[in-house]
Design a protein around this motif. Structure first.
Motif, short mmCIF file in Angstrom:
data_model
loop_
_atom_site.label_atom_id
_atom_site.label_comp_id
_atom_site.label_asym_id
_atom_site.label_seq_id
_atom_site.Cartn_x
_atom_site.Cartn_y
_atom_site.Cartn_z
N PRO A 83 -6.68 3.31 -4.22
CA PRO A 83 -5.85 4.51 -4.04
C PRO A 83 -4.41 4.35 -4.46
CG PRO A 83 -6.41 3.51 -1.91
CD PRO A 83 -7.25 2.83 -2.93
N ASN A 84 -3.94 3.13 -4.63
CA ASN A 84 -2.55 2.93 -5.07
C ASN A 84 -2.32 3.29 -6.53
OD1 ASN A 84 -1.63 1.85 -2.60
ND2 ASN A 84 -0.50 0.23 -3.62
N VAL A 85 -3.37 3.23 -7.35
CA VAL A 85 -3.16 3.34 -8.79
C VAL A 85 -2.51 4.67 -9.16
CG1 VAL A 85 -4.24 3.24 -11.07
CG2 VAL A 85 -5.11 1.80 -9.24
N GLY A 86 -2.98 5.77 -8.59
CA GLY A 86 -2.42 7.08 -8.91
C GLY A 86 -0.93 7.16 -8.67
N PRO A 87 -0.44 6.94 -7.44
CA PRO A 87 1.00 7.03 -7.21
C PRO A 87 1.80 5.94 -7.91
CG PRO A 87 -0.16 6.34 -5.21
CD PRO A 87 -1.19 6.80 -6.18
N PHE A 88 1.21 4.74 -8.07
CA PHE A 88 1.92 3.65 -8.74
C PHE A 88 2.20 3.99 -10.19
CE2 PHE A 88 2.07 -0.39 -11.04
CZ PHE A 88 2.98 -1.12 -10.28
N ILE A 89 1.19 4.44 -10.90
CA ILE A 89 1.36 4.80 -12.31
C ILE A 89 2.15 6.10 -12.46
CG2 ILE A 89 0.13 5.53 -14.39
CD1 ILE A 89 0.13 2.51 -13.92
N ARG A 130 0.84 -1.19 0.00
CA ARG A 130 0.00 0.00 0.00
C ARG A 130 0.88 1.25 0.00
NH1 ARG A 130 -4.66 -1.53 4.52
NH2 ARG A 130 -5.33 -3.50 3.53
N LEU A 131 0.45 2.24 -0.77
CA LEU A 131 1.26 3.43 -0.97
C LEU A 131 0.56 4.67 -0.43
CD1 LEU A 131 2.33 2.86 -4.69
CD2 LEU A 131 3.65 2.30 -2.63
N ASN A 132 1.37 5.59 0.09
CA ASN A 132 0.89 6.94 0.33
C ASN A 132 0.84 7.67 -1.02
OD1 ASN A 132 0.83 6.78 3.28
ND2 ASN A 132 3.07 6.70 3.14
N LEU A 133 0.26 8.85 -1.04
CA LEU A 133 0.12 9.59 -2.29
C LEU A 133 1.48 9.91 -2.90
CD1 LEU A 133 -2.19 10.76 -4.04
CD2 LEU A 133 -1.74 12.97 -2.96
N ASP A 134 2.51 10.02 -2.07
CA ASP A 134 3.84 10.34 -2.57
C ASP A 134 4.64 9.11 -2.99
OD1 ASP A 134 4.51 9.18 -0.16
OD2 ASP A 134 5.57 10.94 0.64
N GLY A 135 3.99 7.95 -3.00
CA GLY A 135 4.64 6.74 -3.46
C GLY A 135 5.41 5.98 -2.40
N THR A 136 5.48 6.52 -1.19
CA THR A 136 6.17 5.79 -0.11
C THR A 136 5.25 4.73 0.46
OG1 THR A 136 5.44 7.46 1.49
CG2 THR A 136 7.63 7.74 0.50
N PRO A 137 5.82 3.63 0.99
CA PRO A 137 4.99 2.55 1.52
C PRO A 137 4.27 2.97 2.80
CG PRO A 137 7.24 1.80 1.06
CD PRO A 137 7.25 3.28 0.97
N GLN A 138 3.04 2.51 2.94
CA GLN A 138 2.34 2.65 4.21
C GLN A 138 2.85 1.56 5.15
OE1 GLN A 138 -1.92 2.72 3.79
NE2 GLN A 138 -1.88 4.26 2.15
N LEU A 139 3.06 1.92 6.40
CA LEU A 139 3.64 0.99 7.36
C LEU A 139 2.60 0.54 8.37
CD1 LEU A 139 7.05 2.80 8.00
CD2 LEU A 139 6.48 1.07 6.27
N GLY A 140 2.70 -0.73 8.75
CA GLY A 140 1.80 -1.28 9.74
C GLY A 140 2.28 -1.03 11.15
N ALA A 141 1.65 -1.65 12.10
CA ALA A 141 1.96 -1.44 13.52
C ALA A 141 3.40 -1.81 13.86
CB ALA A 141 0.99 -2.23 14.38
#
Length: 545
Positions: free
Chosen positions: A306-312, A215-226
Motif C-alpha cells: 500500500p505504500n507504493v501509491g503515495p510514495f510514487i 508505512r504511509l497513509n494514503l495522503d503520504g503522512t507516516p502511520q504512527l505506532g502505539a
C-alpha cells in the motif's frame, strides 16, 4: 466529489470567479480537472502547464496546447511513437568504438541530443523525473562501455514510462545499467566460505524506488505506532530475504570485447540462485521456487504494497508540479495509482494525468500561501527552456554540450548523479531558513549554494550569445522584437514564466533594454541576450509556480 478544506476568499481573489464556479470549487479543493471545467487554456495557462508537463514552452508548443486543450494535448503526447532508438543513435555517432570502451564519452551527447530535439516532450519530462527516482549514474559504471549502458537505460525508461508501473519496475530491475550500478549483476547464492548475496539493490528497491522507510497513509503522512513513532516498512531481515531473490542474474553475453550486452536485459543462471527460503514484507517464497518465478513473485509483492501509491505519487508531484503538495493532492494521485478507474493498478498514464490535471496544479488551489507554492526549477529544465526556444543546433551532429554537472556550469546533468540518492533528495530541508521554520521541503535547494548560483550565471553569460564549440543558437525569430523592448520582454515573460514576472521587473528591464543601442552590428542580439539572461536569473523564473 468529496469536499476538503475551503479556500479563503483572500486566496481566491485573483482567480476568475466564473472559472471557479464552473469548476465547482466553492466548497473545497478540486480533484482531477477536465477541459470543460477549466475552459480553453489562454497563452499564460498554456505556458504554465508546459512548464510542468514538458521540457520547455516554445511558441509552437504553446499554440498547440491552446488549440487542443489540456486533455487532447495529453492524449496526443501519450500516443506519440518512440523516437529513433537512442542506443542506435549513439552507435551511429561512433560512441560504441573501442577507443571509448573505458570512458564516459557519448552519454552526454546522446542525452542532450534527445532532450533538445525530441518532439515527445511529455515522455522526456517523465523520463527525466523517473531517472531521478530510479537512479543510475555514469559516474559509477565500472565496466566497459558504461556510457552505452546509461544510454540504453534512458531508452528503456522511454519505452515503459507510459505503461504499467509493475512492468516498469521489472525492466528497471533487469536493466544491465541498474545491475552494474547497484551490484545486483553477478550476485550469487550464499556458500560455506561465508559469501552472502549482495544486498545493495534489494535495499534501494525498497527504500528509494517503491515503499520508503516508514508505512504511509494514503495522503503520504507516516502511520504512527502505539508510542507515536513512525512504523518501519521493513527491517534487516527483509533485506536479507529479498536479496536472495536477486541472486543468479548477470550481464547477458558480456565478454568485455563488444558493447552489445549493454542493450540486453540481464540473463538468469539458476546455478547461482539461492536455494534458501526468501522471507520479506510478510511473505515467504520457498527456496525450491525457480529463480525467475521467485523474481516475479517478489516484484508482485512489492508492487501490491500500500505504500507504493503515495510514495510514487509524492515524488512525481515533486518532480513535475510542487515540492510541498497537500495530503489531499497526494491522496488523489495515489488513488489513481491504485485504480485507474477501470480496476487497473499502476497505470502510469492515469497517474501522470492525475498529477498534471489536479486542482492544485491547474487552479493553484493549494492550502499553502501563494509564495510557498511550486518548486525551484531544476537546472536541467532552466537550460532546456532556453535551448529549445533558441533552437540550439549542433553543427557537426554530435551534440557536444558536455557534462554540465559541475558547480561552475549547471550543477546538474542527466544520468550524472553523485549517488543513488540523486542530485537532491525529496525530503531535503535547507537548514536555518524560513522554509525550515515552516516545515517545508525544497529538494532542488540541495544543489543551490553560493558556488552553484554564481556558476549558473557565469555559464549562461558564456553560452547565451553564441553557444559553444560546434553548438550554435538561432535568434532569428527574436531579433525583429529587439526594436520594441516591451514586446520583447512580454514574449520572454510569456514563454519562460507564463507572464509571472513582477510589474517592476518588466518595467525596469524594458527601460534598460531601450538604452542599448540598436545601430551596432550586434545591437539587436545584445538586447535579446540581455533580456533572456536577466529573466533566466530572475526569481520569478527560477521558482516554477
Amino acid at each position: 466529489m468529496e469536499a476538503s478544506e475551503d479556500v479563503s476568499p483572500a486566496r481566491r481573489a485573483d482567480r476568475p470567479l466564473a472559472v471557479l464556479a464552473a469548476a465547482g470549487v466553492a466548497a473545497g479543493l478540486l480533484a482531477a480537472c477536465t477541459d470543460e471545467q477549466l475552459g480553453p487554456p489562454t497563452e499564460d495557462d498554456a505556458a504554465r502547464f508546459l512548464g510542468q508537463a514538458s521540457l520547455a514552452c516554445t511558441p509552437s508548443d504553446c499554440a498547440d496546447l491552446t488549440q487542443l486543450g489540456y486533455g487532447a494535448w495529453l492524449d496526443k503526447q501519450f500516443a506519440m511513437p518512440l523516437s529513433t532508438p537512442l542506443w542506435n543513435w549513439a552507435r551511429d555517432m561512433g560512441f560504441h568504438a573501442a577507443q571509448y570502451k573505458s570512458t564516459d564519452v557519448g552519454v552526454d551527447n546522446a542525452l542532450w541530443f534527445r532532450l533538445v530535439n525530441a518532439p515527445d516532450v511529455l515522455r522526456q519530462r517523465v523520463v527525466l523525473a523517473l531517472s531521478e527516482i530510479f537512479v543510475v549514474s555514469v559516474r559509477n559504471m565500472p565496466v566497459p562501455w558504461g556510457q552505452m549502458l546509461c544510454v540504453s537505460y534512458w531508452e528503456m525508461l522511454e519505452a515503459h514510462c507510459f505503461g504499467n508501473f509493475r512492468q516498469l519496475l521489472e525492466q528497471v530491475a533487469l536493466s544491465p545499467a541498474m545491475g552494474v550500478y547497484l551490484s545486483m549483476s553477478g550476485s550469487r547464492k550464499e556458500d560455506n566460505s561465508g559469501r552472502r548475496p549482495d544486498e545493495n539493490f534489494a535495499r534501494e528497491l525498497l527504500q528509494l524506488f517503491t515503499i520508503g522507510l516508514v508505512r504511509l497513509n494514503l495522503d503520504g503522512t507516516p502511520q504512527l505506532g502505539a508510542n507515536g513513532e513512525p512504523v518501519d516498512t521493513y527491517n534487516m531481515a527483509d533485506i536479507t530475504g529479498l536479496a536472495r531473490v536477486f541472486t543468479g542474474w548477470n550481464l547477458d553475453g558480456y565478454d568485455g570485447t563488444t558493447p552489445g550486452y549493454t542493450q540486453r536485459p540481464m540473463a538468469f543462471n539458476q546455478a547461482d540462485h539461492s536455494t534458501l527460503d526468501k522471507s520479506f514484507l510478510g511473505t515467504t517464497i520457498a527456496g525450491s521456487t525457480p529463480g525467475q518465478q521467485a523474481f516475479q513473485q517478489a516484484l508482485d509483492t512489492i508492487f501490491a504494497h500500500p505504500n507504493v501509491g503515495p510514495f510514487i505519487a509524492r515524488q512525481l508531484i515533486q518532480r513535475l508540479t510542487s515540492s510541498n503538495p497537500s495530503g489531499d493532492y497526494i491522496s488523489r494521485v495515489a488513488r489513481a495509482f491504485n485504480d485507474n478507474g477501470a480496476g487497473v493498478r499502476g497505470d502510469m498514464q492515469a497517474v501522470i494525468r492525475a498529477v498534471l490535471m489536479d486542482g492544485e496544479a491547474r487552479l493553484r488551489l493549494s492550502p499553502l500561501p501563494d509564495d510557498e507554492m511550486g518548486k525551484l526549477r531544476e537546472p536541467i529544465l532552466r537550460f532546456l527552456q532556453w535551448a529549445r526556444v533558441v533552437k540550439l543546433q549542433s553543427s557537426d551532429g554530435l551534440w557536444s554540450v558536455g557534462d554540465l554537472s559541475s558547480p561552475e556550469r549547471l550543477g546538474q546533468s542527466p544520468l550524472r548523479s553523485p549517488s543513488v540518492f540523486n542530485f537532491f533528495r525529496p525530503g531535503y530541508v535547507p537548514l536555518n531558513t524560513t522554509m525550515a521554520q515552516q516545515g517545508l521541503v525544497a529538494p532542488e535547494f540541495q544543489i543551490t549554494d553560493e558556488s552553484s548560483v554564481i556558476g549558473y550565471v557565469n555559464f549562461l553569460f558564456g553560452i547565451l550569445p553564441n553557444g559553444a564549440a560546434n553548438i550554435g543558437v538561432d535568434y532569428s525569430d527574436w531579433l525583429p522584437l529587439a526594436s520594441d523592448p516591451a514586446r520583447l520582454v512580454d514574449r520572454i515573460n510569456l514563454l519562460f514564466t507564463g507572464r509571472t514576472l513582477s510589474a517592476a521587473l518588466v518595467s525596469d528591464l524594458s527601460t534598460a533594454l531601450a538604452t542599448l543601442p540598436l545601430d551596432l552590428p550586434d545591437g539587436a542580439k545584445r538586447r535579446v541576450v540581455t533580456a533572456m539572461l536577466t529573466v533566466l536569473c530572475s526569481p520569478e523564473f527560477l521558482v516554477q509556480r
